[in-house]
Design a protein around this motif. Sequence first.
Motif, PDB file in Angstrom:
ATOM      1  N   ASP A 166     -42.251 -28.116  87.787  1.00  0.00           N
ATOM      2  CA  ASP A 166     -41.756 -28.472  86.453  1.00  0.00           C
ATOM      3  C   ASP A 166     -42.017 -29.945  86.168  1.00  0.00           C
ATOM      4  N   TYR A 190     -42.560 -28.329  74.212  1.00  0.00           N
ATOM      5  CA  TYR A 190     -42.020 -29.199  75.250  1.00  0.00           C
ATOM      6  C   TYR A 190     -41.682 -30.613  74.789  1.00  0.00           C
ATOM      7  N   ASN A 223     -45.634 -30.459  85.277  1.00  0.00           N
ATOM      8  CA  ASN A 223     -45.891 -29.925  83.935  1.00  0.00           C
ATOM      9  C   ASN A 223     -45.311 -30.821  82.846  1.00  0.00           C
ATOM     10  N   ALA A 224     -44.132 -31.390  83.065  1.00  0.00           N
ATOM     11  CA  ALA A 224     -43.532 -32.299  82.087  1.00  0.00           C
ATOM     12  C   ALA A 224     -44.412 -33.537  81.899  1.00  0.00           C
ATOM     13  N   GLU A 265     -47.624 -32.497  80.022  1.00  0.00           N
ATOM     14  CA  GLU A 265     -47.371 -32.287  78.599  1.00  0.00           C
ATOM     15  C   GLU A 265     -47.232 -33.613  77.850  1.00  0.00           C
ATOM     16  N   TYR A 271     -39.849 -29.800  80.593  1.00  0.00           N
ATOM     17  CA  TYR A 271     -40.447 -28.562  81.086  1.00  0.00           C
ATOM     18  C   TYR A 271     -39.515 -28.043  82.170  1.00  0.00           C
TER      19      TYR A 271
END
Length: 107
Positions: A4, A49, A7-8, A11, A85
Motif C-alpha cells: 500500500d 486515491y 502504491n500511495a 499514485e 492507498y
Amino acid sequence: MATDRENAVFEAAIKLGALYHQFVGTPISRSTAEIVEAAIESAVSLQPYVTKIKVRLDKNLMNENPFGYSELTGAMYDVVIETKYGDAVCRASLKFEGGYPLMKILE
C-alpha cells in the motif's frame, strides 16, 4: 506485489507528473492565477486515491506578453498532494528548486 505504501507513493508521483505536463503552457495572468490554481486542484482531485491537493502559482513569474498574458511554466508551480492507498498515505510536492521543477516525497 506492491505494498500500500509503494502504491500511495506511485499514485502521488504519477499525479504530479501528469499535472506538470498537462498544464504547462496554459495561458495565465496575475488576475486569472487563482482561477487556474482552483481548476488544477479540481481536475486532479477527481483522480483515484487523491485526498488533498494545494496548488500555488508564483505570480511574480507571470510576465505579460504583448497580448496581456503569460504562459504557465514549471518554475511557477508550488504543489503539495496527498494520496491514500489502503492504509498508507503519501504527501509529495512539486516545487521549483535549484533551477528545476523538483518532485519529492515529503511523508
